[in-house]
Design a protein around this motif. Structure first.
Motif, short mmCIF file in Angstrom:
data_model
loop_
_atom_site.label_atom_id
_atom_site.label_comp_id
_atom_site.label_asym_id
_atom_site.label_seq_id
_atom_site.Cartn_x
_atom_site.Cartn_y
_atom_site.Cartn_z
N HIS A 56 0.84 -1.20 0.00
CA HIS A 56 0.00 0.00 0.00
C HIS A 56 0.88 1.24 0.00
O HIS A 56 2.11 1.15 0.13
CB HIS A 56 -0.93 0.00 1.21
CG HIS A 56 -0.22 0.14 2.51
ND1 HIS A 56 0.51 -0.89 3.10
CD2 HIS A 56 -0.08 1.20 3.36
CE1 HIS A 56 1.03 -0.47 4.23
NE2 HIS A 56 0.70 0.79 4.42
N LYS A 71 -4.87 6.52 6.58
CA LYS A 71 -5.64 5.28 6.52
C LYS A 71 -4.67 4.11 6.64
O LYS A 71 -3.59 4.12 6.06
CB LYS A 71 -6.41 5.20 5.20
CG LYS A 71 -7.50 6.24 5.07
CD LYS A 71 -8.23 6.08 3.75
CE LYS A 71 -9.28 7.14 3.58
NZ LYS A 71 -9.92 7.06 2.27
N HIS A 72 -5.08 3.10 7.36
CA HIS A 72 -4.24 1.95 7.69
C HIS A 72 -3.53 1.37 6.46
O HIS A 72 -2.32 1.16 6.49
CB HIS A 72 -5.12 0.88 8.36
CG HIS A 72 -4.37 -0.22 8.99
ND1 HIS A 72 -4.78 -1.53 8.90
CD2 HIS A 72 -3.24 -0.24 9.74
CE1 HIS A 72 -3.95 -2.30 9.56
NE2 HIS A 72 -2.99 -1.55 10.08
N THR A 73 -4.27 1.11 5.42
CA THR A 73 -3.69 0.53 4.20
C THR A 73 -3.89 1.46 3.00
O THR A 73 -4.05 0.99 1.86
CB THR A 73 -4.28 -0.86 3.90
OG1 THR A 73 -5.71 -0.77 3.87
CG2 THR A 73 -3.87 -1.88 4.95
N ASN A 119 -5.32 3.42 0.12
CA ASN A 119 -6.54 3.22 -0.65
C ASN A 119 -6.83 1.74 -0.93
O ASN A 119 -7.76 1.41 -1.66
CB ASN A 119 -6.47 3.99 -1.97
CG ASN A 119 -6.51 5.49 -1.74
OD1 ASN A 119 -7.15 5.96 -0.80
ND2 ASN A 119 -5.82 6.24 -2.57
N GLN A 155 -8.10 -1.92 0.17
CA GLN A 155 -8.96 -2.60 1.14
C GLN A 155 -8.57 -4.07 1.17
O GLN A 155 -8.46 -4.71 0.13
CB GLN A 155 -10.43 -2.44 0.78
CG GLN A 155 -10.98 -1.06 1.04
CD GLN A 155 -10.90 -0.69 2.51
OE1 GLN A 155 -11.30 -1.45 3.38
NE2 GLN A 155 -10.39 0.49 2.80
N ASP A 156 -8.34 -4.59 2.37
CA ASP A 156 -7.89 -5.96 2.53
C ASP A 156 -8.50 -6.50 3.83
O ASP A 156 -8.96 -5.72 4.67
CB ASP A 156 -6.35 -5.98 2.60
CG ASP A 156 -5.77 -7.37 2.66
OD1 ASP A 156 -5.51 -7.93 1.57
OD2 ASP A 156 -5.57 -7.90 3.77
N SER A 157 -8.44 -7.79 4.02
CA SER A 157 -8.96 -8.37 5.26
C SER A 157 -8.17 -7.88 6.48
O SER A 157 -8.68 -7.91 7.60
CB SER A 157 -8.92 -9.90 5.19
OG SER A 157 -7.57 -10.35 5.05
N THR A 168 -7.11 -4.72 6.77
CA THR A 168 -7.34 -3.29 6.92
C THR A 168 -8.16 -2.99 8.17
O THR A 168 -9.19 -3.61 8.40
CB THR A 168 -8.08 -2.72 5.68
OG1 THR A 168 -7.28 -2.97 4.53
CG2 THR A 168 -8.31 -1.23 5.82
N GLN A 169 -7.67 -2.04 8.97
CA GLN A 169 -8.37 -1.60 10.17
C GLN A 169 -8.84 -0.15 9.96
O GLN A 169 -8.11 0.65 9.40
CB GLN A 169 -7.45 -1.65 11.39
CG GLN A 169 -6.88 -3.01 11.67
CD GLN A 169 -7.94 -4.03 12.02
OE1 GLN A 169 -8.88 -3.74 12.74
NE2 GLN A 169 -7.79 -5.23 11.50
N SER A 170 -10.03 0.15 10.40
CA SER A 170 -10.54 1.52 10.29
C SER A 170 -10.59 2.22 11.64
O SER A 170 -10.85 3.42 11.72
CB SER A 170 -11.92 1.53 9.63
OG SER A 170 -12.81 0.76 10.41
#
Length: 121
Positions: free
Chosen positions: A42, A104-106, A108, A110-112, A114-116
């Protein structure tokens, strides 16, 4: 205003790749995380990111090389640079991160993993 022990904070959780917020400095957050194996490729288009290794050895992959970051060392990833943190041989590595609150964690991606939300501890 109390002293914060990042190593003690790291004893409060066990899951990997899920940072916890231990402080805020202006618009920057201080996070601790336990990491193991490979993360997600990322980039952060608008934010730099600083990693400090508290325990173990972190390998930060870039498109053209891999940097080894040893215990006590830091590495700064400039905004817009694609990267992927990882560990080797199943080692659990403890890190501290400094990044803007807007990061943002990762990026742009999105992955399993990824934390919000970064729980405050």
């Amino acid at each position: 205003m109390k002293a914060i022990d990042p190593k003690e904070k790291l004893t409060r959780f066990s899951n990997h790749w899920h940072p916890r917020q231990i402080g805020v400095v202006n618009d920057m957050q201080v996070l601790v995380a336990k990491v193991k194996d490979e993360f997600v490729w990322h980039q952060h288009d608008e934010e730099d990111e600083l990693f400090q290794v508290i325990k173990g050895t972190l390998y930060l992959q870039f498109e053209d090389r891999t940097e080894t970051v040893k215990e006590g060392e830091i590495i700064i990833v400039p905004k817009g640079v694609k990267h992927c943190p990882m560990t080797k041989d199943g080692e659990e590595v403890h890190i501290m991160l400094f990044e803007k609150l807007s990061t943002k964690h990762t990026g742009n991606v999105q992955d399993s993993l990824t934390q919000s939300d970064y729980p405050k501890i």
